[in-house]
Write an enzyme that holds these catalytic residues in place. Structure first.
Site, PDB file in Angstrom:
ATOM      1  N   ASP A  13      68.443  10.612  30.754  1.00  0.00           N
ATOM      2  CA  ASP A  13      69.320  10.844  29.587  1.00  0.00           C
ATOM      3  C   ASP A  13      68.493  11.056  28.321  1.00  0.00           C
ATOM      4  OD1 ASP A  13      68.246   8.395  29.208  1.00  0.00           O
ATOM      5  OD2 ASP A  13      70.136   7.306  29.049  1.00  0.00           O
ATOM      6  N   CYS A  16      64.462   8.135  28.904  1.00  0.00           N
ATOM      7  CA  CYS A  16      63.874   7.460  30.065  1.00  0.00           C
ATOM      8  C   CYS A  16      62.606   6.695  29.713  1.00  0.00           C
ATOM      9  CB  CYS A  16      63.612   8.445  31.198  1.00  0.00           C
ATOM     10  SG  CYS A  16      62.521   9.805  30.774  1.00  0.00           S
ATOM     11  N   HIS A 120      60.010  13.285  33.377  1.00  0.00           N
ATOM     12  CA  HIS A 120      60.791  12.064  33.397  1.00  0.00           C
ATOM     13  C   HIS A 120      59.895  10.854  33.682  1.00  0.00           C
ATOM     14  CE1 HIS A 120      64.408   9.657  34.178  1.00  0.00           C
ATOM     15  NE2 HIS A 120      63.773   9.150  35.220  1.00  0.00           N
ATOM     16  N   HIS A 200      71.312  24.002  22.650  1.00  0.00           N
ATOM     17  CA  HIS A 200      71.617  23.575  24.026  1.00  0.00           C
ATOM     18  C   HIS A 200      70.476  22.708  24.552  1.00  0.00           C
ATOM     19  CE1 HIS A 200      73.956  27.647  24.444  1.00  0.00           C
ATOM     20  NE2 HIS A 200      74.532  26.802  23.632  1.00  0.00           N
TER      21      HIS A 200
END
Length: 207
Positions: A13, A16, A120, A200
């Site tokens: 999200d 992390c 991530h 975006h």
């Protein structure tokens, strides 16, 4: 110490890094808002150290940026959090199997470990056995003479194993599709440019 190194998955999200640190330091995966505040305060308090040259943007602008939950953390944030907690933070990069150690020069007596797949961060922990509940995780390790002993070798082997399984993203060459307008982009740079141009921020990897 008996056990195995396990990867504790942190939700994707954009927070992390913060939540992975929250987990390894205190078994809490919801620390992001608090740790973003910690970082903004540290940066704001030392504009000479945290200059535009280091941050890539003016100090004040960076502070607002890091407080925004859509923005990711990286090396600067990890070095601040190492000092905040007084622990070394080891970040294992799956693609290169390199370990970046933050806070090492401060000679902290404890170390925590993260693993990074190019996009991530997840938490690394020692678990007594495969499938053991997370409450049995050991996430803080004593440092002696710059090492945490056998755990270090286990963590490196784990990173190598993840690398051999292709569990990473080559951020220079991976292909992404914008989840908003479906436009395809290649690499982190194009994704960042698209996000900046359109607002975006929802990308999915596709092959």
């Amino acid at each position: 110490m008996e056990g195995i190194v396990v990867r504790r998955v942190i939700p994707s999200d954009n927070s992390c890094l913060f939540n992975a640190v929250g987990y390894v330091v205190g078994h809490n995966k919801d620390k992001a808002p608090e740790l973003r505040q910690v970082i903004a305060a540290a940066v704001a308090s030392d504009p000479a150290k945290y200059s535009e040259a280091l941050l890539g943007k003016p100090n004040e602008e960076y502070c607002a940026w890091i407080l925004d939950s859509v923005n990711w953390g990286g090396a600067i944030e990890l070095s601040i959090l190492a000092d905040y907690y007084g622990h070394e933070i080891a970040a294992y990069d799956i693609q290169t199997t390199r370990c970046d150690l933050y806070g090492q020069e401060k000679k902290y007596s404890k170390r925590v470990m993260l693993i990074y797949d190019g996009l991530h961060y997840d938490a690394l922990a020692m678990s007594p056995f495969e499938g053991a509940p997370q409450e049995f995780d050991q996430t803080i390790f004593d440092v002696h003479d710059g090492t945490i002993g056998p755990v270090e070798g286990l963590a490196l082997n784990f990173a190598k194993e993840q690398q051999s399984k292709g569990r990473y993203t080559d951020t220079a060459n991976f292909t992404l599709r914008c989840g908003v307008c479906q436009m395809g982009v290649v690499g982190q740079k194009e994704a960042a440019e698209h996000a900046q141009a359109t607002g975006h921020v929802n990308f999915q990897e596709y092959r």
